[in-house]
Scaffold this motif. Structure first.
Motif, short mmCIF file in Angstrom:
data_model
loop_
_atom_site.label_atom_id
_atom_site.label_comp_id
_atom_site.label_asym_id
_atom_site.label_seq_id
_atom_site.Cartn_x
_atom_site.Cartn_y
_atom_site.Cartn_z
N MET A 117 0.86 -1.19 0.00
CA MET A 117 0.00 0.00 0.00
C MET A 117 0.89 1.25 0.00
SD MET A 117 -3.15 -1.03 -0.04
CE MET A 117 -4.14 -2.47 0.32
N CYS A 118 1.10 1.85 1.17
CA CYS A 118 1.80 3.13 1.24
C CYS A 118 3.27 3.04 0.87
CB CYS A 118 1.61 3.74 2.62
SG CYS A 118 -0.14 4.14 2.94
N VAL A 119 3.94 1.93 1.20
CA VAL A 119 5.35 1.81 0.81
C VAL A 119 5.45 1.69 -0.71
CG1 VAL A 119 7.45 0.42 0.99
CG2 VAL A 119 6.03 0.80 3.02
N GLU A 120 4.67 0.80 -1.30
CA GLU A 120 4.73 0.63 -2.76
C GLU A 120 4.31 1.91 -3.49
OE1 GLU A 120 2.84 -2.04 -6.40
OE2 GLU A 120 2.62 -2.77 -4.34
N THR A 121 3.24 2.54 -3.05
CA THR A 121 2.77 3.76 -3.71
C THR A 121 3.83 4.86 -3.64
OG1 THR A 121 0.48 3.21 -3.20
CG2 THR A 121 0.95 5.51 -3.78
N SER A 122 4.41 5.04 -2.45
CA SER A 122 5.45 6.07 -2.30
C SER A 122 6.67 5.75 -3.15
CB SER A 122 5.84 6.18 -0.83
OG SER A 122 4.73 6.58 -0.04
N ALA A 123 7.04 4.47 -3.22
CA ALA A 123 8.18 4.07 -4.05
C ALA A 123 7.93 4.35 -5.52
CB ALA A 123 8.47 2.59 -3.83
N ARG A 124 6.73 4.03 -5.99
CA ARG A 124 6.40 4.29 -7.41
C ARG A 124 6.45 5.78 -7.73
NH1 ARG A 124 2.38 0.59 -10.32
NH2 ARG A 124 2.58 -1.42 -9.28
N VAL A 125 5.87 6.60 -6.84
CA VAL A 125 5.88 8.04 -7.07
C VAL A 125 7.32 8.55 -7.07
CG1 VAL A 125 5.19 10.29 -6.15
CG2 VAL A 125 3.53 8.42 -6.20
N ALA A 126 8.13 8.09 -6.10
CA ALA A 126 9.52 8.53 -6.02
C ALA A 126 10.27 8.14 -7.30
CB ALA A 126 10.20 7.91 -4.80
N GLY A 127 10.07 6.91 -7.76
CA GLY A 127 10.70 6.48 -9.00
C GLY A 127 10.26 7.32 -10.19
N SER A 128 8.97 7.63 -10.25
CA SER A 128 8.44 8.45 -11.35
C SER A 128 8.99 9.88 -11.31
CB SER A 128 6.91 8.48 -11.30
OG SER A 128 6.40 7.20 -11.56
N LEU A 129 9.34 10.35 -10.11
CA LEU A 129 9.90 11.70 -9.97
C LEU A 129 11.40 11.72 -10.24
CD1 LEU A 129 7.96 12.94 -6.81
CD2 LEU A 129 7.73 13.80 -9.17
N GLY A 130 11.99 10.55 -10.50
CA GLY A 130 13.39 10.50 -10.87
C GLY A 130 14.36 10.17 -9.75
N TYR A 131 13.86 9.84 -8.57
CA TYR A 131 14.75 9.47 -7.48
C TYR A 131 15.35 8.08 -7.71
CZ TYR A 131 12.85 13.43 -4.95
OH TYR A 131 12.47 14.70 -4.58
N ASP A 132 16.54 7.88 -7.18
CA ASP A 132 17.18 6.57 -7.12
C ASP A 132 16.65 5.93 -5.84
OD1 ASP A 132 18.85 4.37 -7.10
OD2 ASP A 132 20.69 5.53 -6.76
N VAL A 133 15.77 4.94 -5.98
CA VAL A 133 15.01 4.42 -4.86
C VAL A 133 15.35 2.98 -4.56
CG1 VAL A 133 12.68 4.07 -3.93
CG2 VAL A 133 13.09 5.93 -5.55
N ARG A 134 15.50 2.70 -3.26
CA ARG A 134 15.64 1.34 -2.75
C ARG A 134 14.47 1.10 -1.80
NH1 ARG A 134 19.35 2.38 -5.76
NH2 ARG A 134 21.54 1.83 -5.58
N VAL A 135 13.89 -0.10 -1.85
CA VAL A 135 12.90 -0.52 -0.86
C VAL A 135 13.51 -1.68 -0.10
CG1 VAL A 135 10.63 -1.55 -0.46
CG2 VAL A 135 10.89 0.26 -2.18
N ALA A 136 13.72 -1.48 1.20
CA ALA A 136 14.24 -2.55 2.06
C ALA A 136 13.06 -3.44 2.42
CB ALA A 136 14.89 -1.96 3.30
N LEU A 137 12.81 -4.43 1.59
CA LEU A 137 11.60 -5.26 1.69
C LEU A 137 11.48 -5.97 3.02
CD1 LEU A 137 9.26 -5.75 -0.31
CD2 LEU A 137 10.35 -7.93 -0.84
N ASP A 138 12.59 -6.36 3.62
CA ASP A 138 12.52 -7.07 4.91
C ASP A 138 12.29 -6.12 6.08
OD1 ASP A 138 15.06 -5.92 4.88
OD2 ASP A 138 16.10 -7.73 5.54
N ALA A 139 12.18 -4.83 5.81
CA ALA A 139 11.83 -3.83 6.82
C ALA A 139 10.43 -3.28 6.52
CB ALA A 139 12.86 -2.70 6.85
N THR A 140 9.60 -4.14 5.93
CA THR A 140 8.20 -3.80 5.66
C THR A 140 7.35 -5.01 6.06
OG1 THR A 140 7.97 -4.73 3.41
CG2 THR A 140 8.91 -2.51 3.59
#
Length: 192
Positions: A117-140
Motif C-alpha cells: 500500500m503506502c510503501v509501494e505507492t510512495s516508491a512508485r511516485v519517487a521512481g516516477s519523480l526520478g529518485y534513485d530508490v531502494r525498498v528494504a523489503l525485509d523492513a516492511t
C-alpha cells in the motif's frame, strides 16, 4: 559523498490492531530499528511519515492511541516528520519532493508499513519523480487481503507481488536491510 534519505512510512501502533488481519514478516520491526540506527550513526537524513486516517473506525485516526508511532521509532530524531491521509508520502502535509530537492537529495531508501500500500505507492511516485530508490523489503510488512472475487491473497503473496512489480517494472531496486546499510555513505545530515 552521496546523501541518502531514509523514508520511514507509517510505523504506527494502530497497525498492530487485529482490525487489519493476519500479517507477515515478524522481523520487520527489528529491521526498521536497524535502519534507523544506521542512518542516525551515519548522519544521513531521516524522514518519518505518519498516516492520519480519515476513515471512521480506523485505528490510525488522529487523536487515537493507534496514530502514535511504534516503540521501534522511540528516540528517532527525524529531519522531517509529517502526516498524510493518502497512500503516497509525496502527497502529505509537506511537499516532500520540494523538501528533498532543496537539500539536493536524489537517493531514497523506503521502509515501513504496508508493503503493498503506502510503501509501494510512495516508491512508485519517487521512481516516477526520478529518485534513485531502494525498498528494504525485509523492513516492511503487510496483511492478507481479499480481492473482488472473494479470494484472499496472503501477506507473503502480496509482498512477493509488490517486489515483482517494483523490480520488474523498473520503478525501484528491491533490497534488504543489510544491503541498504552496506550502501550507506556516512555524511552530514542536511537538517532543517
Amino acid at each position: 559523498m552521496t546523501t541518502t534519505a531514509l523514508l520511514m512510512i507509517d510505523v504506527q501502533r494502530g497497525l498492530d490492531d487485529p482490525y487489519w488481519g493476519p500479517r507477515n514478516n515478524p522481523d520487520a520491526e527489528s529491521n526498521i530499528r536497524a535502519l534507523l540506527d544506521g542512518w542516525a550513526d551515519a548522519g544521513q537524513p531521516i524522514v518519518l511519515v505518519r498516516h492520519d486516517s480519515v476513515t471512521e473506525g480506523s485505528p490510525l485516526v488522529p487523536g487515537k492511541p493507534g496514530n502514535a508511532f511504534k516503540p521501534e521509532l522511540d528516540g528517532a530524531r527525524p529531519d522531517l516528520l509529517f502526516g498524510k491521509s493518502v497512500s503516497s508520502a509525496f502527497h502529505g502535509e509537506v511537499d516532500l519532493h520540494a523538501w528533498l530537492t532543496r537539500r539536493g537529495i536524489d537517493r531514497l531508501v523506503l521502509a515501513g508499513i504496508q508493503t503493498n500500500m503506502c510503501v509501494e505507492t510512495s516508491a512508485r511516485v519517487a521512481g516516477s519523480l526520478g529518485y534513485d530508490v531502494r525498498v528494504a523489503l525485509d523492513a516492511t510488512y503487510t496483511f492478507d487481503l481479499e480481492g473482488p472475487d472473494g479470494t484472499v491473497m496472503t501477506a507473503d503473496e502480496l509482498t512477493r507481488a509488490t517486489a515483482t512489480t517494483l523490480h520488474g517494472g523498473g520503478f525501484v531496486k528491491v533490497t534488504t536491510t543489510a544491503a541498504a546499510l552496506a550502501e550507506l555513505s556516512p555524511g552530514r545530515s542536511p537538517r532543517g
